[in-house]
Design a protein around this motif. Sequence first.
Motif, short mmCIF file in Angstrom:
data_model
loop_
_atom_site.label_atom_id
_atom_site.label_comp_id
_atom_site.label_asym_id
_atom_site.label_seq_id
_atom_site.Cartn_x
_atom_site.Cartn_y
_atom_site.Cartn_z
N ILE A 40 -0.48 53.19 15.31
CA ILE A 40 -0.97 54.64 15.68
C ILE A 40 -0.49 55.68 15.11
CG2 ILE A 40 -1.59 55.99 17.63
CD1 ILE A 40 -1.48 53.27 19.36
N ARG A 41 -1.14 56.59 14.51
CA ARG A 41 -0.81 57.63 13.85
C ARG A 41 -1.25 58.80 14.55
NH1 ARG A 41 2.81 55.55 10.84
NH2 ARG A 41 2.11 54.05 9.27
N GLY A 42 -2.18 58.84 15.70
CA GLY A 42 -2.46 60.09 16.29
C GLY A 42 -3.41 59.72 17.59
N ILE A 43 -3.26 60.50 18.70
CA ILE A 43 -4.07 60.30 19.77
C ILE A 43 -4.93 61.45 20.15
CG2 ILE A 43 -4.19 59.66 22.41
CD1 ILE A 43 -1.69 57.90 21.53
N ILE A 44 -6.14 61.58 20.59
CA ILE A 44 -6.88 62.60 21.14
C ILE A 44 -7.02 62.49 22.78
CG2 ILE A 44 -9.00 64.07 21.06
CD1 ILE A 44 -8.71 63.69 18.06
N VAL A 45 -6.72 63.14 23.51
CA VAL A 45 -7.08 62.99 24.96
C VAL A 45 -8.10 64.19 25.03
CG1 VAL A 45 -6.16 63.25 27.56
CG2 VAL A 45 -4.90 61.97 25.53
N ASP A 46 -9.39 63.82 25.25
CA ASP A 46 -10.34 65.04 25.42
C ASP A 46 -10.96 65.25 26.95
OD1 ASP A 46 -12.74 66.54 24.92
OD2 ASP A 46 -13.38 65.34 23.41
N THR A 47 -10.64 66.36 27.22
CA THR A 47 -11.23 66.73 28.47
C THR A 47 -12.13 67.82 28.46
OG1 THR A 47 -9.66 68.84 28.29
CG2 THR A 47 -8.38 66.73 29.41
N ALA A 48 -13.24 67.39 27.65
CA ALA A 48 -14.59 68.17 27.75
C ALA A 48 -15.15 68.12 29.06
CB ALA A 48 -15.54 67.42 26.52
N HIS A 49 -15.63 69.17 29.38
CA HIS A 49 -16.26 69.36 30.63
C HIS A 49 -15.34 69.34 31.99
CE1 HIS A 49 -19.39 69.49 27.90
NE2 HIS A 49 -19.27 67.96 27.70
N ARG A 91 -4.97 70.96 27.94
CA ARG A 91 -5.95 72.00 28.43
C ARG A 91 -7.30 71.55 28.99
NH1 ARG A 91 -6.35 74.70 22.75
NH2 ARG A 91 -6.47 72.56 22.20
N GLY A 92 -7.77 72.28 29.82
CA GLY A 92 -9.21 71.66 30.20
C GLY A 92 -10.18 72.00 29.14
N HIS A 93 -11.07 71.29 29.07
CA HIS A 93 -12.43 71.50 28.30
C HIS A 93 -11.90 71.71 26.84
CE1 HIS A 93 -16.47 72.26 27.21
NE2 HIS A 93 -16.42 73.47 26.99
N ALA A 94 -11.12 70.72 26.34
CA ALA A 94 -10.31 70.97 25.09
C ALA A 94 -10.07 69.51 24.63
CB ALA A 94 -9.02 71.74 25.27
N ALA A 95 -9.90 69.37 23.44
CA ALA A 95 -9.37 68.36 22.48
C ALA A 95 -7.97 68.38 22.40
CB ALA A 95 -9.99 68.26 21.07
N ASN A 96 -7.00 67.59 23.01
CA ASN A 96 -5.68 67.55 23.11
C ASN A 96 -5.09 66.50 22.22
OD1 ASN A 96 -4.99 69.65 25.47
ND2 ASN A 96 -6.68 68.28 26.24
N GLY A 97 -4.67 66.98 21.01
CA GLY A 97 -4.14 66.07 20.02
C GLY A 97 -2.76 65.85 20.00
N PHE A 98 -2.32 64.72 19.85
CA PHE A 98 -0.93 64.28 19.67
C PHE A 98 -0.63 63.36 18.30
CE2 PHE A 98 -2.38 64.73 23.93
CZ PHE A 98 -1.23 65.44 24.57
#
Length: 381
Positions: free
Chosen positions: A121-130, A172-179
């Motif tokens: 795994i090289r990266g993870i996105i936890v997306d909190t859209a809406h 963050r809310g309503h955002a793409a949180n990348g790690f």
Amino acid sequence: MTANPAADSTDPHANDASPYGGGDPYADYRGGDFPFTSLVDLADRRLGAGVIAANDEFFAERENLLTPTPAVFDPERFGHKGKIMDGWETRRRRGTDGDHPFPTDDDHDWALIRLAAPGVIRGIIVDTAHFRGNYPQQVSVEATSLPGSPGPEELLAGDVKWEELVPRTPVRGHAANGFEVTAERRFTHLRLKQHPDGGIARLRVHGEVVPDPAWLDVLGTLDLASVLHGGTVEDASDRFYSSPTQIIRPDLSRKMDDGWENRRRRVKGTHDWVRFRLAAQGEIRAVEIDTAYLKGNSAGWAALSGCDGDPADEASWFEILPKTKLQPDTPHRFALPAPVTATHIRLDVFPDGGLARMRLHGALTEAGRAALGRRFHALNG
């Protein structure tokens, strides 16, 4: 691990988004440009990933996490339990009594995810859209590697070793949180935690597939370019409309944007191309090029070249398939006159246009099998 910047973590509401005010629900969405998104999504539901368990999904089902399309928002859609959200949403946690109404610092909700293709795994996105005011205050992600097809009981057993990929971090809310993830290991499953509760729209897990060479041995003839077997897009001339990684997906295309389509090329004497790294060195015996659903915008002609070694050495490239006319919305099959040994492939299309899928049927060479075995065992240590 590197995360995209979040707001002041000392203020529990600093990362809230503004309430929805009408119009385009994505107008104030906080996206991000993460370099690892060019890699395959190891948690792609279309490749076989799944959310196999969650401790709570009162408001919205866990399966929504892996829906391949962006989350949608309908402000008028309510059900018997409340607002229906396109994501995974848990109920509000409570404390022990009226004097202690808030959950403890250790309280959290979790979901178990089976990767479609085990890998690094090289990266993870936890997306909190809406999820504007109902997103988790923090998230964390752990990973493990287990053989076979373990269920929730096996994954949650006390002797299973989980490695932390994303420590508990504000989002963050309503955002793409990348790690960004730096762990050099092969993983099969993830545990996504939200602290203490809330909603997450989508989860994306980008990385490099590391197949089990013993399984490829059993298959014999296989698609050496498939993402499920470790094939990778290294470079491409154009990614304007869609990713060329879709060309080497193992399924069939279902609509026009389910393949690779480039912009219209206007400079004469030039053409579009994609370079692939195969699962390992292999002998290619047959080629399939599919233009499904691409009718007025398919590539006019295609050619295939191979390289057995260093792709940067232009002199090492050789022709596999000469420039060949393609028909729109049609599968094309080519049996090669003799097996071709290669580690890399370049697909050229003339002058531009789309392709749905490409298959390279063959088998690993002895050297390719040995190299794949070494990498597999090194990443399973």
